[in-house]
Design an enzyme around this catalytic site. Sequence first.
Site, PDB file in Angstrom:
ATOM      1  CB  THR A  51      71.002  42.000  59.038  1.00 10.13           C
ATOM      2  OG1 THR A  51      70.234  43.123  59.557  1.00 10.13           O
ATOM      3  CG2 THR A  51      71.566  41.582  60.513  1.00 10.13           C
ATOM      4  CE  LYS A  88      69.082  43.810  62.736  1.00  6.59           C
ATOM      5  NZ  LYS A  88      67.705  44.121  62.276  1.00  6.59           N
TER       6      LYS A  88
HETATM    7  P1  NAD Z   1      65.155  40.660  50.347  1.00  3.52           P
HETATM    8  O1  NAD Z   1      65.543  39.277  50.258  1.00  3.52           O
HETATM    9  O2  NAD Z   1      63.651  41.083  49.960  1.00  3.52           O
HETATM   10  O3  NAD Z   1      66.049  41.771  49.524  1.00  3.52           O
HETATM   11  C1  NAD Z   1      67.576  41.457  49.186  1.00  3.52           C
HETATM   12  C2  NAD Z   1      67.579  41.906  47.641  1.00  3.52           C
HETATM   13  O4  NAD Z   1      69.110  42.066  47.204  1.00  3.52           O
HETATM   14  C3  NAD Z   1      66.634  40.917  46.850  1.00  3.52           C
HETATM   15  O5  NAD Z   1      65.688  41.840  45.922  1.00  3.52           O
HETATM   16  C4  NAD Z   1      67.882  40.514  45.691  1.00  3.52           C
HETATM   17  O6  NAD Z   1      67.311  40.111  44.422  1.00  3.52           O
HETATM   18  C5  NAD Z   1      69.009  41.532  46.109  1.00  3.52           C
HETATM   19  N1  NAD Z   1      70.305  41.170  45.600  1.00  3.52           N
HETATM   20  C6  NAD Z   1      70.753  39.590  46.076  1.00  3.52           C
HETATM   21  N2  NAD Z   1      72.212  39.537  45.546  1.00  3.52           N
HETATM   22  C7  NAD Z   1      72.520  40.678  44.814  1.00  3.52           C
HETATM   23  C8  NAD Z   1      73.438  41.357  44.099  1.00  3.52           C
HETATM   24  N3  NAD Z   1      74.863  40.700  44.120  1.00  3.52           N
HETATM   25  N4  NAD Z   1      73.376  42.715  43.318  1.00  3.52           N
HETATM   26  C9  NAD Z   1      72.426  43.138  43.601  1.00  3.52           C
HETATM   27  N5  NAD Z   1      71.458  42.858  44.392  1.00  3.52           N
HETATM   28  C10 NAD Z   1      71.246  41.705  45.000  1.00  3.52           C
HETATM   29  O7  NAD Z   1      65.524  41.134  51.810  1.00  3.52           O
HETATM   30  P2  NAD Z   1      65.170  42.291  52.894  1.00  3.52           P
HETATM   31  O8  NAD Z   1      63.951  41.527  53.554  1.00  3.52           O
HETATM   32  O9  NAD Z   1      64.990  43.463  51.736  1.00  3.52           O
HETATM   33  O10 NAD Z   1      66.455  42.557  53.836  1.00  3.52           O
HETATM   34  C11 NAD Z   1      67.463  42.845  53.331  1.00  3.52           C
HETATM   35  C12 NAD Z   1      68.439  43.106  54.456  1.00  3.52           C
HETATM   36  O11 NAD Z   1      67.916  43.813  55.572  1.00  3.52           O
HETATM   37  C13 NAD Z   1      68.872  41.695  55.114  1.00  3.52           C
HETATM   38  O12 NAD Z   1      70.155  41.729  55.553  1.00  3.52           O
HETATM   39  C14 NAD Z   1      68.019  41.627  55.911  1.00  3.52           C
HETATM   40  O13 NAD Z   1      68.442  40.621  57.327  1.00  3.52           O
HETATM   41  C15 NAD Z   1      67.786  42.938  56.509  1.00  3.52           C
HETATM   42  N6  NAD Z   1      66.769  43.268  57.530  1.00  3.52           N
HETATM   43  C16 NAD Z   1      65.424  42.648  57.034  1.00  3.52           C
HETATM   44  C17 NAD Z   1      64.506  43.267  57.715  1.00  3.52           C
HETATM   45  C18 NAD Z   1      62.925  42.593  57.389  1.00  3.52           C
HETATM   46  O14 NAD Z   1      61.858  42.912  58.187  1.00  3.52           O
HETATM   47  N7  NAD Z   1      62.796  42.320  56.170  1.00  3.52           N
HETATM   48  C19 NAD Z   1      64.430  43.877  58.984  1.00  3.52           C
HETATM   49  C20 NAD Z   1      65.747  44.395  59.328  1.00  3.52           C
HETATM   50  C21 NAD Z   1      66.853  43.990  58.470  1.00  3.52           C
END
Ligand code: NAD
Length: 288
Positions: A87, A162
Amino acid sequence: MKIGFIGLGNMGAPMAANLVAAGHEVAGFDVAGVTVEGVETVNSAADAARGRDAVITMLPNGEILRAVYGEIVEAGQTGAVFVDCSTVDVESAREVAEMAQRAGLLAVDAPVSGGIGGAAAGTLTFMAGGSDEAFAAAKPLFVIMGQKAVHCGGSGNGQAAKICNNMILGITMIGTCEAFALADKLGLDRQAMFDVVSTSSGQSWSMNTYCPAPGVGPQSPADNAYKPGFAASLMLKDLRLSQQAAETAEAITPMGARATEIYERFVDQDGEGLDFSAVLPWLAKPAG
Ligand code: NAD
């Protein structure tokens, strides 16, 4: 298919695992060194992108996404589809799609709803933006990781859908919580309130499916001490993105702006680590 997966966090890891379970060959990279069973761990984002038919990113925000695309588009194989499921702001989504297209790749922005539970169960909803060709190339992956994919138009339109959806959700959740808090003060029983509103014109997903009052309506995070579910901090992120988009597009969204302020205060005071429906006990406190 040979798939690269970048960002194996709460959402990315189970999504990648579902692609493996469906028989695809998945190479994964995460800066935090996360590994996922069945996913080949590679040493860089570029390595995850090189020679793959599809490359999926699931990253925290637009700034990181733009930096990662700076590393991966040159490594991408001509004709591969790059699907960003993070997102992020609409502008970043459009910028990375352009970078990908200039490098001869197909690009889709495909943010999701359904949360961690939906990611694990493979029941996410994808809101996709990109060309017909790019959407068609990504669709077989959406079918594995989700239950529904809506093609919303050109690049950035998935993100637009979204944040518009989540702006409505934030506003209706606050409205529902306010109404419960008012009902409490007026001596109206919460169950009676639910029975009326959920079958009347005040109904919404926030009331009917995800009721913020414990013990009332279907099971929801309210029945589990407001453990997320959908964290208040993530709602705040999406509301801020909606306001950033509204400012750029010169759209008038006073309720979205107010909802953003309320979630900012809530997360700052009480809401860190709680579900976004926990606005109800916060509003219903004697001091308000
Ligand atoms: P999260 O923080 O658990 O996962 C993000 C991952 O990206 C982390 O493991 C981090 O180490 C990795 N990362 C950061 N920088 C990086 C890079 N340069 N190269 C490679 N990896 C890198 O977050 P999440 O909950 O998995 O959410 C991910 C996305 O999905 C976000 O944009 C969030 O807004 C969206 N989202 C989350 C949810 C939810 O319920 N968690 C629901 C809908 C949408």
